[in-house]
Write a protein that holds these residues in place. Structure first.
Motif, PDB file in Angstrom:
ATOM      1  N   LYS A 175     -50.291  -4.418  24.542  1.00  0.00           N
ATOM      2  CA  LYS A 175     -51.449  -3.420  24.854  1.00  0.00           C
ATOM      3  C   LYS A 175     -52.981  -3.934  25.177  1.00  0.00           C
ATOM      4  O   LYS A 175     -53.906  -3.225  24.822  1.00  0.00           O
ATOM      5  CB  LYS A 175     -51.246  -2.829  22.803  1.00  0.00           C
ATOM      6  CG  LYS A 175     -49.965  -1.796  23.301  1.00  0.00           C
ATOM      7  CD  LYS A 175     -49.984  -1.467  21.570  1.00  0.00           C
ATOM      8  CE  LYS A 175     -49.235  -1.117  20.966  1.00  0.00           C
ATOM      9  NZ  LYS A 175     -48.633   0.084  20.122  1.00  0.00           N
ATOM     10  N   ILE A 176     -52.520  -5.323  25.329  1.00  0.00           N
ATOM     11  CA  ILE A 176     -54.416  -5.901  25.123  1.00  0.00           C
ATOM     12  C   ILE A 176     -55.149  -5.326  25.930  1.00  0.00           C
ATOM     13  O   ILE A 176     -56.333  -5.257  26.619  1.00  0.00           O
ATOM     14  CB  ILE A 176     -53.984  -7.341  25.020  1.00  0.00           C
ATOM     15  CG1 ILE A 176     -55.650  -7.748  24.353  1.00  0.00           C
ATOM     16  CG2 ILE A 176     -53.889  -8.064  26.316  1.00  0.00           C
ATOM     17  CD1 ILE A 176     -55.929  -9.275  24.627  1.00  0.00           C
ATOM     18  N   PHE A 177     -54.283  -4.834  27.614  1.00  0.00           N
ATOM     19  CA  PHE A 177     -55.196  -4.697  28.954  1.00  0.00           C
ATOM     20  C   PHE A 177     -55.284  -2.760  28.562  1.00  0.00           C
ATOM     21  O   PHE A 177     -56.184  -2.344  29.113  1.00  0.00           O
ATOM     22  CB  PHE A 177     -54.494  -4.993  29.625  1.00  0.00           C
ATOM     23  CG  PHE A 177     -54.601  -6.291  29.774  1.00  0.00           C
ATOM     24  CD1 PHE A 177     -55.552  -6.995  30.267  1.00  0.00           C
ATOM     25  CD2 PHE A 177     -53.680  -6.832  29.947  1.00  0.00           C
ATOM     26  CE1 PHE A 177     -55.842  -8.650  29.865  1.00  0.00           C
ATOM     27  CE2 PHE A 177     -53.527  -9.025  29.981  1.00  0.00           C
ATOM     28  CZ  PHE A 177     -54.972  -8.807  30.357  1.00  0.00           C
ATOM     29  N   ASP A 178     -54.579  -1.961  26.989  1.00  0.00           N
ATOM     30  CA  ASP A 178     -54.639  -0.995  27.227  1.00  0.00           C
ATOM     31  C   ASP A 178     -56.034  -0.430  26.626  1.00  0.00           C
ATOM     32  O   ASP A 178     -56.774  -1.499  26.421  1.00  0.00           O
ATOM     33  CB  ASP A 178     -54.140  -0.408  26.380  1.00  0.00           C
ATOM     34  CG  ASP A 178     -52.417  -0.173  26.839  1.00  0.00           C
ATOM     35  OD1 ASP A 178     -52.375  -0.895  27.741  1.00  0.00           O
ATOM     36  OD2 ASP A 178     -51.234   0.177  25.810  1.00  0.00           O
ATOM     37  N   ARG A 179     -56.778   1.057  27.662  1.00  0.00           N
ATOM     38  CA  ARG A 179     -57.667   1.402  27.364  1.00  0.00           C
ATOM     39  C   ARG A 179     -57.828   2.000  26.189  1.00  0.00           C
ATOM     40  O   ARG A 179     -57.096   2.758  25.209  1.00  0.00           O
ATOM     41  CB  ARG A 179     -58.596   2.819  28.535  1.00  0.00           C
ATOM     42  CG  ARG A 179     -59.215   1.966  30.092  1.00  0.00           C
ATOM     43  CD  ARG A 179     -58.244   3.296  30.694  1.00  0.00           C
ATOM     44  NE  ARG A 179     -57.032   3.659  30.884  1.00  0.00           N
ATOM     45  CZ  ARG A 179     -56.337   4.403  31.346  1.00  0.00           C
ATOM     46  NH1 ARG A 179     -57.324   5.015  32.780  1.00  0.00           N
ATOM     47  NH2 ARG A 179     -55.590   5.366  31.701  1.00  0.00           N
ATOM     48  N   PHE A 180     -59.344   1.218  24.906  1.00  0.00           N
ATOM     49  CA  PHE A 180     -59.612   2.534  24.683  1.00  0.00           C
ATOM     50  C   PHE A 180     -58.857   2.245  22.723  1.00  0.00           C
ATOM     51  O   PHE A 180     -58.359   2.353  21.468  1.00  0.00           O
ATOM     52  CB  PHE A 180     -59.752   3.679  23.904  1.00  0.00           C
ATOM     53  CG  PHE A 180     -61.164   4.188  25.361  1.00  0.00           C
ATOM     54  CD1 PHE A 180     -61.813   3.305  24.760  1.00  0.00           C
ATOM     55  CD2 PHE A 180     -60.665   5.091  25.977  1.00  0.00           C
ATOM     56  CE1 PHE A 180     -62.871   4.334  25.768  1.00  0.00           C
ATOM     57  CE2 PHE A 180     -61.586   5.328  26.717  1.00  0.00           C
ATOM     58  CZ  PHE A 180     -63.329   5.628  26.418  1.00  0.00           C
ATOM     59  N   VAL A 181     -58.071   0.731  23.013  1.00  0.00           N
ATOM     60  CA  VAL A 181     -56.919   0.256  21.575  1.00  0.00           C
ATOM     61  C   VAL A 181     -57.727  -0.575  20.594  1.00  0.00           C
ATOM     62  O   VAL A 181     -58.041  -1.939  21.046  1.00  0.00           O
ATOM     63  CB  VAL A 181     -55.533  -0.311  23.005  1.00  0.00           C
ATOM     64  CG1 VAL A 181     -54.065  -0.868  21.548  1.00  0.00           C
ATOM     65  CG2 VAL A 181     -54.596   0.786  23.737  1.00  0.00           C
ATOM     66  N   ARG A 182     -56.860  -0.459  19.428  1.00  0.00           N
ATOM     67  CA  ARG A 182     -57.550  -1.084  18.515  1.00  0.00           C
ATOM     68  C   ARG A 182     -56.353  -1.605  18.456  1.00  0.00           C
ATOM     69  O   ARG A 182     -55.867  -1.571  17.343  1.00  0.00           O
ATOM     70  CB  ARG A 182     -58.144  -0.406  17.071  1.00  0.00           C
ATOM     71  CG  ARG A 182     -59.808   0.657  17.683  1.00  0.00           C
ATOM     72  CD  ARG A 182     -60.755   0.069  18.205  1.00  0.00           C
ATOM     73  NE  ARG A 182     -62.036   0.773  18.622  1.00  0.00           N
ATOM     74  CZ  ARG A 182     -62.592   0.180  19.780  1.00  0.00           C
ATOM     75  NH1 ARG A 182     -63.367  -0.757  19.819  1.00  0.00           N
ATOM     76  NH2 ARG A 182     -63.431   1.272  19.927  1.00  0.00           N
TER      77      ARG A 182
END
Length: 280
Positions: A211-218
């Motif tokens: 998920k590291i390249f997903d947008r707005f993911v904490r």
């Protein structure tokens, strides 16, 4: 049901079977197109919701600080200065967020508008390090730039700059103090430069790497807005790499820290020189 229709073993029957097969292919293609349209609609709706959520925080903070100043005319100067500085800091965050949203939207929907030119990657990486040296010093971090000065590609200067700046900022924000960043490249490949960018910090939990390249993911509780990021930095990195017809992945190092491996094409292939970046 046309699928159950039986054709005779004649010339006309063979033609009929071919027509039915073509119709089935068209029907399948239409379903795939409809599914893709629905997927894009959901992605855009999700991004719109995320943008609204992210914008709400700095806007609400600015409003709160200004209300305090407006309603307390006799507030002592030191406190007024504090609230003005807090409001200003939130305007900087808001400005950075809007800038990143505009960049990633352009990458996704109009990547052909980015001009290509001769770009020296070693020089850009050096410029980024100089720009962020004060932040590196504050965190007690050192950086080893092993890139040579002959790494030229046909690409977009601003996007290559965004790749290295966002990667360095990510390490500053999350690797931890007194750590080291290393940047290196292999250039034996005829068509691509292959880069390794890593730090000696905390790394990321394995379940979050996808998920590291997903947008707005904490990704973790520690990765919150206090770090000052917009939540779009690594997504921009991936889009910028794809623009240069490369690939990128992230992994934890056995020795500790997070590593990014990515490639940039030296010269765009004729068939895909205008290829649009993939949507995430």
């Amino acid at each position: 049901d046309y699928k159950s229709f039986q054709f005779p073993d004649t010339d006309s029957g063979i033609i009929g079977k071919k027509i039915i097969k073509l119709y089935e292919q068209l029907e399948t293609s239409k379903k795939q197109t409809d599914l893709e349209k629905e997927r894009n609609r959901k992605l855009k709706q999700e991004m719109t919701n995320n943008i609204a959520h992210e914008l709400k925080t700095p806007v609400s903070s600015i409003q709160g600080y200004l209300e305090i100043l407006n309603e307390n005319a006799e507030l002592e100067s030191s406190k007024r200065k504090y609230f003005v500085e807090r409001a200003y800091a939130q305007t900087l965050r808001l400005s950075a967020l809007i800038k990143d949203i505009a960049l990633i939207t352009k990458l996704e929907e109009a990547s052909t508008l980015f001009p290509r030119e001769k770009v020296n990657i070693g020089k850009i990486a050096e410029d980024v390090i100089n720009e962020l040296q004060a932040q590196l010093d504050k965190a007690g971090m050192t950086i080893e730039n092993k890139l040579e000065r002959d790494l030229d590609i046909s690409g977009n200067h601003n996007l290559v700059h965004a790749i290295f700046r966002n990667l360095v900022e990510n390490s500053i924000n999350y690797a931890g103090n007194n750590t080291t960043i290393l940047i290196e490249c292999t250039k034996e490949d005829t068509h691509f430069f292959h880069f390794r960018f890593y730090d000696t910090g905390f790394g990321v939990k394995e379940k979050y790497l996808q998920k590291i390249f997903d947008r707005f993911v904490r990704l973790e509780e520690s990765r919150d807005r206090r770090t000052g990021g917009t939540g779009l930095g690594l997504s921009i990195v991936k889009h910028a790499v794809l623009f240069h017809q490369g690939s990128i992945m992230a992994e934890n190092r056995a020795e500790g820290g997070l590593m990014f491996k990515f490639s940039l094409r030296k010269h765009p292939s004729p068939a895909t020189s205008e290829t649009k970046t993939m949507q995430l």
